[in-house]
Design an enzyme around this catalytic site. Structure first.
Site, PDB file in Angstrom:
ATOM      1  N   ARG A  54       0.654  34.923 -12.226  1.00 17.34           N
ATOM      2  CA  ARG A  54      -0.588  34.216 -11.932  1.00 17.34           C
ATOM      3  C   ARG A  54      -0.290  32.985 -11.089  1.00 17.34           C
ATOM      4  NH1 ARG A  54      -5.113  31.942 -16.239  1.00 17.34           N
ATOM      5  NH2 ARG A  54      -6.784  31.705 -14.705  1.00 17.34           N
ATOM      6  N   SER A  68     -10.620  22.329 -25.985  1.00 16.71           N
ATOM      7  CA  SER A  68     -10.225  22.872 -27.275  1.00 16.71           C
ATOM      8  C   SER A  68      -8.882  22.302 -27.729  1.00 16.71           C
ATOM      9  CB  SER A  68     -10.140  24.399 -27.194  1.00 16.71           C
ATOM     10  OG  SER A  68      -9.630  24.949 -28.388  1.00 16.71           O
ATOM     11  N   GLY A  73      -5.525  20.896 -30.804  1.00 18.02           N
ATOM     12  CA  GLY A  73      -4.128  21.105 -30.480  1.00 18.02           C
ATOM     13  C   GLY A  73      -3.875  22.507 -29.962  1.00 18.02           C
ATOM     14  N   GLN A  76      -1.566  28.415 -30.676  1.00 15.85           N
ATOM     15  CA  GLN A  76      -0.606  29.518 -30.527  1.00 15.85           C
ATOM     16  C   GLN A  76       0.631  29.013 -29.799  1.00 15.85           C
ATOM     17  OE1 GLN A  76      -2.109  32.892 -28.395  1.00 15.85           O
ATOM     18  NE2 GLN A  76      -0.234  34.081 -28.599  1.00 15.85           N
ATOM     19  N   GLY A  95       2.290  31.515 -21.818  1.00 15.54           N
ATOM     20  CA  GLY A  95       1.512  30.380 -22.314  1.00 15.54           C
ATOM     21  C   GLY A  95       1.419  29.224 -21.344  1.00 15.54           C
ATOM     22  N   GLU A  96       1.561  29.501 -20.045  1.00 19.98           N
ATOM     23  CA  GLU A  96       1.510  28.398 -19.076  1.00 19.98           C
ATOM     24  C   GLU A  96       0.144  27.720 -19.066  1.00 19.98           C
ATOM     25  OE1 GLU A  96       2.260  27.485 -14.323  1.00 19.98           O
ATOM     26  OE2 GLU A  96       3.264  29.187 -15.292  1.00 19.98           O
ATOM     27  N   GLU A 129       0.973  39.795 -20.822  1.00 16.60           N
ATOM     28  CA  GLU A 129       0.067  38.785 -21.367  1.00 16.60           C
ATOM     29  C   GLU A 129      -1.148  38.597 -20.462  1.00 16.60           C
ATOM     30  OE1 GLU A 129       0.275  34.202 -22.960  1.00 16.60           O
ATOM     31  OE2 GLU A 129       1.002  34.650 -20.957  1.00 16.60           O
ATOM     32  N   ASN A 130      -0.909  38.464 -19.174  1.00 19.46           N
ATOM     33  CA  ASN A 130      -2.005  38.206 -18.247  1.00 19.46           C
ATOM     34  C   ASN A 130      -2.901  39.418 -18.047  1.00 19.46           C
ATOM     35  OD1 ASN A 130      -1.797  35.379 -16.953  1.00 19.46           O
ATOM     36  ND2 ASN A 130       0.314  36.088 -16.916  1.00 19.46           N
ATOM     37  N   ARG A 133      -5.168  40.046 -21.026  1.00 22.42           N
ATOM     38  CA  ARG A 133      -6.239  39.055 -21.129  1.00 22.42           C
ATOM     39  C   ARG A 133      -7.103  38.994 -19.877  1.00 22.42           C
ATOM     40  NH1 ARG A 133      -2.647  34.146 -23.802  1.00 22.42           N
ATOM     41  NH2 ARG A 133      -2.153  35.237 -25.732  1.00 22.42           N
TER      42      ARG A 133
END
Length: 301
Positions: A54, A68, A73, A76, A95-96, A129-130, A133
């Site tokens: 990405r 959020s 915090g 995940q 998780g970037e 992951e990307n 999602r």
């Protein structure tokens, strides 16, 4: 060898299997242990993943997540891997967006899960992951697949199995890389869908057609008709043109043979003098078509 080993270890296991559950030492290879919590690290210890498919992170995209994170915090943990030879330095694997949101929310520390992963596994996780999602635009997705195949010698079947999508989806996504750079930019920005782009793929005036599709708000079906219209220039009366009836000269036949030998596929050239002409490449399997597309995208034809 490392890439092949990572491929064998990771392929088909899924995101959870690649990430795992066991904690790992949170220092770089050979570096002294840092005085930090086993589960959290200072946010400045993390750095972006060079394998991240990405490329676009907009402020609007991160706004809700930042709000959020500021309130609750980072819930995940961010998956990271130690940077070899460096102390207290970690490369983000997955998780970037959470890391960027944490920075925007001015957090000091973030939860992490540290894993020892190969380059191939790192790219696998980032893509999975990307894609799962729907965070990647079609061009970023295609670039990720292409990188797995180019750098780590995956086949399309390997990629299909890895991401849990059909092989035809992988093949169609990869073909987007054969589009002109300008058209790829329209797809990446969301101004043009992948379906619209495929409708004009291979057209000499693809950029102009793309602009017309966007300006007129055409549907995919209308885009397909637009892409075919300029090609419908057959002579009236259904007869063949005189150029088509003329036998090919020796130079044209020689050029056909040279290109056929280079590609390993049958090539036909229909030269029409000052009017230009067409070059046709025949393929028998989807794999052969995909290879042509890949070589075009990399300028290797």
């Amino acid at each position: 060898m490392a890439a092949d080993e990572g491929k064998r270890r990771g392929l088909g296991r899924g995101l959870a299997a690649l990430i795992g559950d066991e904690p790992t030492n949170t220092t770089g290879a050979g570096a002294p242990a840092a005085k930090i919590s086993p589960n959290t690290v200072p946010i400045e210890f993390l750095r972006p993943n060079p394998f991240q498919p990405r490329r676009t992170f907009t402020a609007d995209d991160l706004a809700d997540l930042t709000a959020s994170v500021a309130q609750k915090g980072v819930l995940q943990p961010i998956v990271v891997r130690p940077v070899s030879g460096a102390t207290n330095s970690f490369e983000i694997v997955a998780g970037e967006r959470r890391w960027r949101a944490a920075q925007a929310a001015k957090l000091d520390r973030v939860p992490v899960t540290v894993r020892d992963l190969t380059d191939a596994e790192t790219l696998e996780i980032a893509i999975i992951e990307n894609v799962q999602r729907a965070d990647l635009n079609p061009i970023e997705e295609a670039d990720g697949y292409d990188r797995l195949m180019d750098e780590f010698k995956y086949t399309q079947a390997d990629v299909s199995k890895l991401i849990g999508k059909s092989r035809s989806h992988v093949a169609n996504t990869l073909r987007l890389l054969t589009l002109p750079k300008k058209v790829r930019g329209f797809v990446a920005s969301g101004d043009l869908t992948a379906g619209h782009a495929r409708a004009i793929m291979g057209h000499d005036n693809a950029v102009a057609l793309a602009k017309q599709i966007i300006a007129d708000g055409l549907s995919v079906r209308e885009a397909e008709a637009l892409g075919k219209a300029p090609l419908a220039d057959a002579p009236k009366g259904g007869g063949k043109s005189s150029a088509a009836k003329r036998p090919k000269d020796a130079d044209t036949k020689s050029l056909e043979r040279n290109i056929t030998d280079a590609l390993g596929l049958a090539v036909s050239i229909d030269h029409k003098g000052d009017k230009g002409g067409t070059l046709s490449v025949s393929y028998r399997t989807l794999e052969q078509l995909d290879e042509i597309c890949r070589r075009l995208a990399h300028g290797k034809i």
